[in-house]
Design a protein around this motif. Structure first.
Motif, PDB file in Angstrom:
ATOM      1  N   ARG A   1       0.816  -1.223   0.000  1.00 43.40           N
ATOM      2  CA  ARG A   1       0.000   0.000   0.000  1.00 43.40           C
ATOM      3  C   ARG A   1       0.851   1.275   0.000  1.00 43.40           C
ATOM      4  NH1 ARG A   1      -5.071  -0.138   3.980  1.00 43.40           N
ATOM      5  NH2 ARG A   1      -3.568  -0.842   5.519  1.00 43.40           N
ATOM      6  N   GLY A   2       1.889   1.260  -0.828  1.00 41.50           N
ATOM      7  CA  GLY A   2       2.696   2.451  -1.014  1.00 41.50           C
ATOM      8  C   GLY A   2       3.743   2.703   0.047  1.00 41.50           C
ATOM      9  N   ASN A   3       3.821   1.860   1.054  1.00 42.95           N
ATOM     10  CA  ASN A   3       4.832   2.033   2.102  1.00 42.95           C
ATOM     11  C   ASN A   3       6.187   1.562   1.588  1.00 42.95           C
ATOM     12  OD1 ASN A   3       6.507   1.758   4.437  1.00 42.95           O
ATOM     13  ND2 ASN A   3       4.660   1.671   5.706  1.00 42.95           N
ATOM     14  N   GLU A   4       7.145   2.475   1.482  1.00 40.74           N
ATOM     15  CA  GLU A   4       8.443   2.152   0.901  1.00 40.74           C
ATOM     16  C   GLU A   4       9.183   1.071   1.684  1.00 40.74           C
ATOM     17  OE1 GLU A   4      10.836   5.588   0.303  1.00 40.74           O
ATOM     18  OE2 GLU A   4       9.402   6.553  -1.071  1.00 40.74           O
ATOM     19  N   ALA A   5       8.968   0.997   2.976  1.00 36.86           N
ATOM     20  CA  ALA A   5       9.661   0.007   3.802  1.00 36.86           C
ATOM     21  C   ALA A   5       9.272  -1.418   3.435  1.00 36.86           C
ATOM     22  CB  ALA A   5       9.359   0.261   5.275  1.00 36.86           C
ATOM     23  N   TYR A   6       8.087  -1.585   2.834  1.00 34.81           N
ATOM     24  CA  TYR A   6       7.601  -2.921   2.497  1.00 34.81           C
ATOM     25  C   TYR A   6       7.517  -3.155   0.989  1.00 34.81           C
ATOM     26  CZ  TYR A   6       6.029  -1.989   7.267  1.00 34.81           C
ATOM     27  OH  TYR A   6       5.975  -1.604   8.588  1.00 34.81           O
ATOM     28  N   GLN A   7       8.062  -2.245   0.207  1.00 36.47           N
ATOM     29  CA  GLN A   7       8.061  -2.429  -1.247  1.00 36.47           C
ATOM     30  C   GLN A   7       9.093  -3.494  -1.626  1.00 36.47           C
ATOM     31  OE1 GLN A   7       6.015  -1.205  -3.406  1.00 36.47           O
ATOM     32  NE2 GLN A   7       5.026   0.445  -2.282  1.00 36.47           N
ATOM     33  N   TRP A   8       8.672  -4.466  -2.398  1.00 42.57           N
ATOM     34  CA  TRP A   8       9.600  -5.484  -2.880  1.00 42.57           C
ATOM     35  C   TRP A   8       9.013  -6.069  -4.155  1.00 42.57           C
ATOM     36  CZ3 TRP A   8       9.334 -11.159  -1.507  1.00 42.57           C
ATOM     37  CH2 TRP A   8       8.044 -11.529  -1.137  1.00 42.57           C
ATOM     38  N   PRO A   9       9.829  -6.723  -5.005  1.00 41.18           N
ATOM     39  CA  PRO A   9       9.369  -7.092  -6.351  1.00 41.18           C
ATOM     40  C   PRO A   9       8.443  -8.289  -6.426  1.00 41.18           C
ATOM     41  CG  PRO A   9      11.666  -7.729  -6.038  1.00 41.18           C
ATOM     42  CD  PRO A   9      11.279  -6.932  -4.827  1.00 41.18           C
ATOM     43  N   TYR A  10       8.227  -9.000  -5.319  1.00 45.23           N
ATOM     44  CA  TYR A  10       7.468 -10.245  -5.406  1.00 45.23           C
ATOM     45  C   TYR A  10       6.150 -10.211  -4.622  1.00 45.23           C
ATOM     46  CZ  TYR A  10      12.212 -11.504  -6.745  1.00 45.23           C
ATOM     47  OH  TYR A  10      13.455 -11.534  -7.330  1.00 45.23           O
ATOM     48  N   ALA A  11       5.658  -9.030  -4.340  1.00 48.55           N
ATOM     49  CA  ALA A  11       4.421  -8.908  -3.568  1.00 48.55           C
ATOM     50  C   ALA A  11       3.255  -9.632  -4.237  1.00 48.55           C
ATOM     51  CB  ALA A  11       4.075  -7.436  -3.352  1.00 48.55           C
ATOM     52  N   ASP A  12       3.209  -9.612  -5.568  1.00 51.05           N
ATOM     53  CA  ASP A  12       2.101 -10.237  -6.287  1.00 51.05           C
ATOM     54  C   ASP A  12       2.137 -11.761  -6.211  1.00 51.05           C
ATOM     55  OD1 ASP A  12       1.105  -7.787  -6.995  1.00 51.05           O
ATOM     56  OD2 ASP A  12       1.988  -7.777  -9.000  1.00 51.05           O
ATOM     57  N   GLU A  13       3.245 -12.326  -5.747  1.00 56.82           N
ATOM     58  CA  GLU A  13       3.346 -13.780  -5.624  1.00 56.82           C
ATOM     59  C   GLU A  13       2.873 -14.284  -4.259  1.00 56.82           C
ATOM     60  OE1 GLU A  13       7.143 -14.357  -8.686  1.00 56.82           O
ATOM     61  OE2 GLU A  13       7.426 -14.668  -6.531  1.00 56.82           O
ATOM     62  N   ILE A  14       2.550 -13.372  -3.364  1.00 57.76           N
ATOM     63  CA  ILE A  14       2.045 -13.763  -2.048  1.00 57.76           C
ATOM     64  C   ILE A  14       0.555 -14.066  -2.163  1.00 57.76           C
ATOM     65  CG2 ILE A  14       1.724 -13.067   0.345  1.00 57.76           C
ATOM     66  CD1 ILE A  14       4.637 -13.458  -0.471  1.00 57.76           C
ATOM     67  N   VAL A  15       0.171 -15.259  -1.712  1.00 59.73           N
ATOM     68  CA  VAL A  15      -1.222 -15.691  -1.827  1.00 59.73           C
ATOM     69  C   VAL A  15      -1.893 -15.875  -0.462  1.00 59.73           C
ATOM     70  CG1 VAL A  15      -0.924 -16.751  -4.090  1.00 59.73           C
ATOM     71  CG2 VAL A  15      -0.458 -18.112  -2.039  1.00 59.73           C
ATOM     72  N   GLY A  16      -1.297 -15.411   0.605  1.00 62.59           N
ATOM     73  CA  GLY A  16      -1.818 -15.495   1.964  1.00 62.59           C
ATOM     74  C   GLY A  16      -0.620 -15.606   2.923  1.00 62.59           C
ATOM     75  N   ILE A  17      -0.707 -15.774   4.354  1.00 64.47           N
ATOM     76  CA  ILE A  17      -2.009 -16.162   4.841  1.00 64.47           C
ATOM     77  C   ILE A  17      -2.507 -15.294   6.000  1.00 64.47           C
ATOM     78  CG2 ILE A  17      -1.792 -18.564   4.034  1.00 64.47           C
ATOM     79  CD1 ILE A  17      -1.631 -19.412   6.922  1.00 64.47           C
ATOM     80  N   LYS A  18      -1.692 -15.068   7.152  1.00 63.59           N
ATOM     81  CA  LYS A  18      -2.292 -14.378   8.299  1.00 63.59           C
ATOM     82  C   LYS A  18      -1.260 -13.709   9.193  1.00 63.59           C
ATOM     83  CE  LYS A  18      -5.913 -13.092  10.563  1.00 63.59           C
ATOM     84  NZ  LYS A  18      -5.180 -11.874  10.996  1.00 63.59           N
ATOM     85  N   THR A  19      -1.645 -12.504   9.632  1.00 62.38           N
ATOM     86  CA  THR A  19      -0.855 -11.750  10.597  1.00 62.38           C
ATOM     87  C   THR A  19      -1.364 -12.007  12.013  1.00 62.38           C
ATOM     88  OG1 THR A  19      -2.367  -9.881  10.436  1.00 62.38           O
ATOM     89  CG2 THR A  19      -0.471  -9.879   8.953  1.00 62.38           C
ATOM     90  N   GLY A  20      -0.627 -11.483  12.996  1.00 61.38           N
ATOM     91  CA  GLY A  20      -1.084 -11.533  14.377  1.00 61.38           C
ATOM     92  C   GLY A  20      -0.146 -10.733  15.264  1.00 61.38           C
ATOM     93  N   SER A  21      -0.713  -9.939  16.174  1.00 59.93           N
ATOM     94  CA  SER A  21       0.148  -9.190  17.100  1.00 59.93           C
ATOM     95  C   SER A  21      -0.602  -8.863  18.385  1.00 59.93           C
ATOM     96  CB  SER A  21       0.641  -7.896  16.450  1.00 59.93           C
ATOM     97  OG  SER A  21      -0.432  -7.025  16.162  1.00 59.93           O
ATOM     98  N   THR A  22       0.082  -9.081  19.497  1.00 63.28           N
ATOM     99  CA  THR A  22      -0.357  -8.627  20.820  1.00 63.28           C
ATOM    100  C   THR A  22       0.910  -8.283  21.597  1.00 63.28           C
ATOM    101  OG1 THR A  22      -0.278 -10.837  21.822  1.00 63.28           O
ATOM    102  CG2 THR A  22      -2.380 -10.168  20.841  1.00 63.28           C
ATOM    103  N   GLY A  23       0.732  -7.720  22.792  1.00 56.55           N
ATOM    104  CA  GLY A  23       1.888  -7.376  23.600  1.00 56.55           C
ATOM    105  C   GLY A  23       2.731  -8.578  23.954  1.00 56.55           C
ATOM    106  N   SER A  24       2.098  -9.708  24.282  1.00 57.53           N
ATOM    107  CA  SER A  24       2.849 -10.910  24.666  1.00 57.53           C
ATOM    108  C   SER A  24       3.389 -11.666  23.458  1.00 57.53           C
ATOM    109  CB  SER A  24       1.953 -11.833  25.496  1.00 57.53           C
ATOM    110  OG  SER A  24       0.795 -12.204  24.769  1.00 57.53           O
ATOM    111  N   ALA A  25       2.690 -11.605  22.334  1.00 57.10           N
ATOM    112  CA  ALA A  25       3.101 -12.358  21.139  1.00 57.10           C
ATOM    113  C   ALA A  25       4.185 -11.653  20.342  1.00 57.10           C
ATOM    114  CB  ALA A  25       1.883 -12.586  20.240  1.00 57.10           C
ATOM    115  N   GLY A  26       4.245 -10.327  20.438  1.00 56.40           N
ATOM    116  CA  GLY A  26       5.055  -9.580  19.487  1.00 56.40           C
ATOM    117  C   GLY A  26       4.306  -9.543  18.167  1.00 56.40           C
TER     118      GLY A  26
END
Length: 435
Positions: free
Chosen positions: A235-260
């Motif tokens: 989504r336009g964030n330069e820190a996460y721009q890379w040439p293979y984003a279109d090859e990602i087909v999933g799957i899931k994020t997760g974050s809490t204070g204890s999980a990181g």
């Protein structure tokens, strides 16, 4: 004598040609070694606590760091929730009403500013999209009641499914991942990710970058949302721009204070399918911006994955040649009995090992005559039998020529011997007459 000199000269030229070819091969090997030194190195992953990188078609673990260590899964929990819903309602054709409990602190103690409302009528399909794309916690609680009729009964189902899948470091305390009591390892998350991605409905949803909750009995306008997976959608964030984003087909994020910060990704590139899992990641300050380690670590791992390609032999593919006993030339085509593949990094040599057994003067199609062994840099050994592609028997013609040649030589020797004896007798007779 001249003929002999010409033959020796021809042999000398051939020797020089072989030497030149050997030099060229040696130079090629030297260049290959230089390429090896320049091949991309192993990622450092300075912002990830646990990590795992796996390629599915070759069954290869390329990278592992504390892969069995337990960590809170956070919203990666929702992958298991989704699987149980899909096994209960495979077509996601159901309709339900958000129960008041789905928004009570006992069952769901954190929701976004925009969220489902108690009493809201919503389809199971829209609940699943809201669960997996923007990670709606109240959707997880609602779906738990939809499937099991009871929140804690659903949690029991989650743990039973984890045990069934062999997820030995996993324990679920809730369907959304808010609890710090839940645990999962990177290894277990890989197991679950691969299992979930076999379901086409699940794959299609986690591959979506956007979605919305439609107008309902409790909602006057649609609520639009985006994926939390910035590896798939920078989504336009330069820190996460890379040439293979279109090859990602999933799957899931997760974050809490204890999980990181946690993230499981699936990347399909050509004939290869990579899964990465990073857990307990930390953010880093880059200038005035906060860059999240689960995104950058995943990008680092999957970029490195791109330096590998698959090499080997499919079942039935020609892999070597051999010759039957008595044959002057290779006359047996050997094929791999089963698939045998490994991952090879760019610039590194592919060196199959071939071992042949004793071969008679005749072989049958499919007869095992040796073995093919492939070894990768990760310690994997792939081996298959080498079998004859067709029936083959040593031709009688070469033997006949050998036998015939020997007979001619013997006959010629006999002729020369007779002539020599006659010559000796003639000289002896002549000397006697002169005396």
């Amino acid at each position: 004598m001249n003929r002999r000199k010409r033959l020796l000269a021809a042999l000398a030229c051939a020797a020089l040609a072989c030497a030149a070819l050997l030099c060229a091969c040696t130079a090629g090997l030297a260049q290959g070694g230089e390429a090896d030194a320049q091949a991309p190195g192993v990622p450092e992953l300075t912002h990830a606590g646990m990590a795992l990188l796996y390629e599915e078609s070759t069954d290869t673990i390329l990278y592992a760091r504390d892969e069995a260590k337990k960590n809170a899964p956070a919203s990666m929990t929702k992958v298991m929730t989704a699987i149980l819903v899909l096994e209960y309602d495979p077509e996601l054709s159901g309709e339900t009403v958000v129960p008041p409990e789905a928004l009570e602190s006992e069952y769901c103690w954190w929701v976004d500013t925009d969220h489902l409302e108690a009493g809201e009528e919503v389809s199971v399909l829209n609940l699943m999209k809201y669960l997996l794309i923007p990670s709606g916690n109240e959707a997880a609680a609602t779906l738990a009641f939809y499937v099991a009729g009871d929140y804690y009964a659903f949690v029991d189902m989650m743990n039973a499914k984890a045990a069934e899948l062999g997820m030995t470091e996993t324990y679920y305390a809730d369907p959304h991942g808010l609890s710090s009591e839940s645990t999962v390892s990177a290894r277990d998350m890989l197991i679950l990710s691969r299992y979930a991605m076999q379901n086409e409905t699940f794959r299609s949803i986690v591959g979506m970058k956007q979605g919305f909750l439609p107008v309902s009995n409790m909602r006057n306008s649609a609520y639009y949302y985006s994926t939390t997976n910035r590896v798939m959608d920078p989504r336009g964030n330069e820190a996460y721009q890379w040439p293979y984003a279109d090859e990602i087909v999933g799957i899931k994020t997760g974050s809490t204070g204890s999980a990181g910060y946690n993230l499981s990704c699936c990347m399909e590139t050509g004939e290869l399918t990579f899964y990465s899992v990073v857990m307990h990641c930390v953010p880093a300050r880059v200038g005035s911006d906060l860059v999240y380690g689960h995104y950058t670590s995943s990008i680092e791992l999957l970029t490195w994955a791109h330096s590998f390609h698959k090499q080997g032999f499919a079942a039935g593919a020609p892999a070597a040649t051999a010759r039957t006993k008595g044959s002057l030339a290779a006359n047996v085509e050997l094929v791999a009995e089963e698939d045998a593949y490994i991952l090879v990094q760019e610039g590194k040599a592919f060196e199959p090992e071939i071992a042949l057994g004793e071969i008679g003067d005749a072989v049958k199609r499919g007869e095992a005559l040796g073995t093919l062994t492939l070894r990768d840099e990760f310690g994997n050994v792939r081996q298959t039998a080498l079998v004859a592609a067709a029936d083959v028997q040593t031709s009688l013609l070469p033997a006949a020529l050998l036998i015939g040649g020997g007979a001619l030589a013997a006959a010629a020797a006999a002729v020369f011997a007779v002539r020599a004896m006659k010559g000796k007798r003639a000289r002896a007779s002549q000397e006697a007459e002169e005396a």
